[in-house]
Design an enzyme around this catalytic site. Structure first.
Site, PDB file in Angstrom:
ATOM      1  N   ALA A  68       0.863  -1.177   0.000  1.00 52.68           N
ATOM      2  CA  ALA A  68       0.000   0.000   0.000  1.00 52.68           C
ATOM      3  C   ALA A  68       0.904   1.233   0.000  1.00 52.68           C
ATOM      4  O   ALA A  68       2.075   1.153   0.370  1.00 52.68           O
ATOM      5  CB  ALA A  68      -0.905  -0.014   1.225  1.00 52.68           C
ATOM      6  N   GLY A 111       0.781  -5.054   1.022  1.00 52.01           N
ATOM      7  CA  GLY A 111      -0.412  -5.106   0.182  1.00 52.01           C
ATOM      8  C   GLY A 111      -0.144  -5.722  -1.190  1.00 52.01           C
ATOM      9  O   GLY A 111      -1.063  -6.241  -1.818  1.00 52.01           O
ATOM     10  N   GLU A 114      -0.443  -9.328  -0.593  1.00 48.33           N
ATOM     11  CA  GLU A 114      -1.872  -9.599  -0.356  1.00 48.33           C
ATOM     12  C   GLU A 114      -2.679  -9.543  -1.653  1.00 48.33           C
ATOM     13  O   GLU A 114      -3.589 -10.344  -1.870  1.00 48.33           O
ATOM     14  CB  GLU A 114      -2.418  -8.597   0.669  1.00 48.33           C
ATOM     15  CG  GLU A 114      -1.785  -8.789   2.044  1.00 48.33           C
ATOM     16  CD  GLU A 114      -2.149  -7.680   3.027  1.00 48.33           C
ATOM     17  OE1 GLU A 114      -1.902  -6.495   2.698  1.00 48.33           O
ATOM     18  OE2 GLU A 114      -2.682  -7.991   4.097  1.00 48.33           O
ATOM     19  N   GLU A 134       4.644  -5.033   7.167  1.00 44.46           N
ATOM     20  CA  GLU A 134       3.866  -4.017   7.895  1.00 44.46           C
ATOM     21  C   GLU A 134       4.347  -3.829   9.328  1.00 44.46           C
ATOM     22  O   GLU A 134       4.299  -2.722   9.873  1.00 44.46           O
ATOM     23  CB  GLU A 134       2.377  -4.398   7.899  1.00 44.46           C
ATOM     24  CG  GLU A 134       1.683  -4.260   6.556  1.00 44.46           C
ATOM     25  CD  GLU A 134       1.758  -5.507   5.686  1.00 44.46           C
ATOM     26  OE1 GLU A 134       2.560  -6.414   5.991  1.00 44.46           O
ATOM     27  OE2 GLU A 134       1.002  -5.576   4.691  1.00 44.46           O
TER      28      GLU A 134
HETATM   29  C1  HXC Z   1       5.011   4.558  -1.094  1.00 49.56           C
HETATM   30  C2  HXC Z   1       6.961   3.654  -1.893  1.00 49.56           C
HETATM   31  C3  HXC Z   1       6.626   2.393  -1.384  1.00 49.56           C
HETATM   32  C4  HXC Z   1       5.393   2.246  -0.694  1.00 49.56           C
HETATM   33  C5  HXC Z   1       8.530   2.247  -2.364  1.00 49.56           C
HETATM   34  N1  HXC Z   1       8.154   3.521  -2.497  1.00 49.56           N
HETATM   35  N2  HXC Z   1       7.627   1.535  -1.698  1.00 49.56           N
HETATM   36  N3  HXC Z   1       6.152   4.725  -1.755  1.00 49.56           N
HETATM   37  N4  HXC Z   1       4.621   3.360  -0.575  1.00 49.56           N
HETATM   38  N5  HXC Z   1       4.968   1.094  -0.202  1.00 49.56           N
HETATM   39  C6  HXC Z   1       8.848   4.611  -3.174  1.00 49.56           C
HETATM   40  C7  HXC Z   1      10.051   5.106  -2.385  1.00 49.56           C
HETATM   41  O1  HXC Z   1       9.652   6.003  -1.413  1.00 49.56           O
HETATM   42  C8  HXC Z   1      10.864   5.747  -3.466  1.00 49.56           C
HETATM   43  O2  HXC Z   1      10.339   6.993  -3.818  1.00 49.56           O
HETATM   44  C9  HXC Z   1      10.629   4.847  -4.665  1.00 49.56           C
HETATM   45  O3  HXC Z   1       9.416   4.137  -4.392  1.00 49.56           O
HETATM   46  C10 HXC Z   1      11.728   3.813  -4.862  1.00 49.56           C
HETATM   47  O4  HXC Z   1      11.900   3.103  -3.645  1.00 49.56           O
HETATM   48  P1  HXC Z   1      13.314   2.941  -2.933  1.00 49.56           P
HETATM   49  O5  HXC Z   1      13.063   2.631  -1.516  1.00 49.56           O
HETATM   50  O6  HXC Z   1      14.189   4.090  -3.225  1.00 49.56           O
HETATM   51  O7  HXC Z   1      13.863   1.653  -3.713  1.00 49.56           O
HETATM   52  P2  HXC Z   1      14.888   0.541  -3.145  1.00 49.56           P
HETATM   53  O8  HXC Z   1      15.996   1.183  -2.354  1.00 49.56           O
HETATM   54  O9  HXC Z   1      15.223  -0.295  -4.314  1.00 49.56           O
HETATM   55  O10 HXC Z   1      14.031  -0.322  -2.102  1.00 49.56           O
HETATM   56  C11 HXC Z   1      12.913  -1.064  -2.522  1.00 49.56           C
HETATM   57  C12 HXC Z   1      12.065  -1.516  -1.337  1.00 49.56           C
HETATM   58  C13 HXC Z   1      11.691  -0.303  -0.453  1.00 49.56           C
HETATM   59  C14 HXC Z   1      12.841  -2.554  -0.493  1.00 49.56           C
HETATM   60  C15 HXC Z   1      10.820  -2.211  -1.909  1.00 49.56           C
HETATM   61  O11 HXC Z   1      11.154   0.696  -1.301  1.00 49.56           O
HETATM   62  C16 HXC Z   1      10.689  -0.603   0.613  1.00 49.56           C
HETATM   63  O12 HXC Z   1      11.021  -1.194   1.637  1.00 49.56           O
HETATM   64  N6  HXC Z   1       9.431  -0.174   0.400  1.00 49.56           N
HETATM   65  C17 HXC Z   1       8.383  -0.291   1.370  1.00 49.56           C
HETATM   66  C18 HXC Z   1       7.861  -1.704   1.435  1.00 49.56           C
HETATM   67  C19 HXC Z   1       6.769  -1.839   2.485  1.00 49.56           C
HETATM   68  O13 HXC Z   1       6.991  -1.535   3.661  1.00 49.56           O
HETATM   69  N7  HXC Z   1       5.595  -2.278   2.058  1.00 49.56           N
HETATM   70  C20 HXC Z   1       4.470  -2.451   2.947  1.00 49.56           C
HETATM   71  C21 HXC Z   1       3.682  -1.212   2.980  1.00 49.56           C
HETATM   72  S1  HXC Z   1       2.382  -1.305   4.172  1.00 49.56           S
HETATM   73  P3  HXC Z   1      11.078   8.385  -3.479  1.00 49.56           P
HETATM   74  O14 HXC Z   1      10.248   9.397  -4.208  1.00 49.56           O
HETATM   75  O15 HXC Z   1      11.019   8.517  -2.017  1.00 49.56           O
HETATM   76  O16 HXC Z   1      12.470   8.205  -4.010  1.00 49.56           O
HETATM   77  C22 HXC Z   1       1.168  -2.162   3.417  1.00 49.56           C
HETATM   78  C23 HXC Z   1      -0.065  -2.271   4.229  1.00 49.56           C
HETATM   79  C24 HXC Z   1      -1.087  -3.082   3.545  1.00 49.56           C
HETATM   80  O17 HXC Z   1       1.276  -2.631   2.347  1.00 49.56           O
HETATM   81  C25 HXC Z   1      -2.330  -3.049   4.315  1.00 49.56           C
HETATM   82  C26 HXC Z   1      -3.557  -3.281   3.525  1.00 49.56           C
HETATM   83  C27 HXC Z   1      -3.459  -3.149   2.088  1.00 49.56           C
END
Ligand code: HXC
Length: 260
Positions: A68, A111, A114, A134
């Site tokens: 998400a 997400g 999921e 999460e």
């Molecule tokens: C918003 C995101 C994002 C996310 C990545 N980005 N994941 N933006 N929401 N979930 C954005 C980053 O901020 C960044 O933008 C750009 O995408 C590239 O990501 P980087 O982190 O620079 O890339 P990298 O270093 O290659 O790392 C990749 C990654 C990391 C390991 C996937 O991005 C990461 O850990 N992302 C979050 C994963 C996560 O926690 N997902 C769960 C979310 S909670 P900018 O503009 O800042 O450079 C969830 C809840 C679900 O899903 C509940 C119900 C649906």
């Protein structure tokens, strides 16, 4: 359609496969509210399109979906998420009757994992990574991660993933039963499309019944699931295609299904 976050087309030799690509590269296909709305529209249109018999959902080589949209969620309060029933529209795709195949390359996190699990079949590229991170954000999965993951990979692995956020590889996901096939990353879309085309050669009547019946295995007690299966099996004898399928077998020829 005029989508901003997804690319939608029809593929396959008869344009019988609805193909949706998550396309929000600047945020690794993170699933913002707009994207989900678009996805639901695209799925609904394919479900209603008589020429389409199966759907493929994929992302990019780097990310199926990184979860998400954290930036969109960050300011939300309890009363906003409860008041708007945040995430509720994610479940709309569960009403789609045609099979949806997730083709996962790269990250399927939170997400994203999921979303893949709400599809009917998951194929993965060999570099795919699955996780429920999460907990690292101080929250928990909200679109089925704590429920579908244990059913797919068992309690111990699901618990470990939900409590640590650690990623598992495509190979681990395959041996645990989360994905049904792993292929080289650059062959993934072709493999998913081939699967969708092979399914599309079947009668849509039987496709609907099979999906509905397998899904009942997750919802109903065994006796109720078996009863539904028996009824749907019996009902297939009311279709033209069941008669054709069995005639074709006896006459040693290929069946010609008409989705009737
Ligand atoms: C918003 C995101 C994002 C996310 C990545 N980005 N994941 N933006 N929401 N979930 C954005 C980053 O901020 C960044 O933008 C750009 O995408 C590239 O990501 P980087 O982190 O620079 O890339 P990298 O270093 O290659 O790392 C990749 C990654 C990391 C390991 C996937 O991005 C990461 O850990 N992302 C979050 C994963 C996560 O926690 N997902 C769960 C979310 S909670 P900018 O503009 O800042 O450079 C969830 C809840 C679900 O899903 C509940 C119900 C649906």
């Amino acid at each position: 359609g005029s989508y901003k976050n997804i690319l939608v087309e029809k593929k396959g030799d008869k344009s019988q496969v609805g193909f949706v690509r998550l396309n929000r590269p600047k945020a690794l296909n993170s699933l913002c509210d707009d994207l989900l709305r678009e996805l639901n529209v695209a799925f609904r249109e394919f479900d209603a399109d008589p020429s389409v018999k199966a759907i493929v959902l994929t992302g990019s080589s780097k990310a199926f979906a990184a979860g998400a949209d954290i930036k969109e969620m960050q300011p939300k309060t309890y009363s906003t998420v409860f008041g708007t029933n945040f995430i509720n529209d994610w479940t709309e795709m569960l009403r789609i009757r045609k099979p949806i195949i997730a083709a996962v390359n790269g990250y399927a996190l939170g997400g994203g994992c999921e979303l893949a699990m709400m599809c009917d079949i998951i194929y993965a590229g060999d570099s795919a990574k699955f996780a429920q991170p999460e907990i690292r954000l101080g929250t928990i999965p909200g679109a089925g991660g704590t429920q579908r993951l244990p059913r797919a990979v068992g309690k111990s692995k699901a618990m470990e993933m939900c409590l640590t956020g650690d990623m598992i590889t495509a190979k681990e996901a395959e041996s645990a039963g989360l994905v049904s096939k792993v292929v080289p990353a650059d062959k993934l879309e072709a493999a998913a499309l081939d699967l969708a085309e092979r399914i599309s050669r079947m009668s849509l009547m039987a496709i609907y019944a099979a999906k509905e019946s397998v899904n009942a295995a997750y919802e109903a007690p065994l006796s109720q699931g078996l009863l539904l299966e028996r009824r749907l099996f019996h009902a297939s004898f009311g279709t033209r295609d069941r008669s054709e399928g069995m005639s074709a077998f006896t006459e040693k020829r290929a069946a010609e299904f008409k989705d009737e």
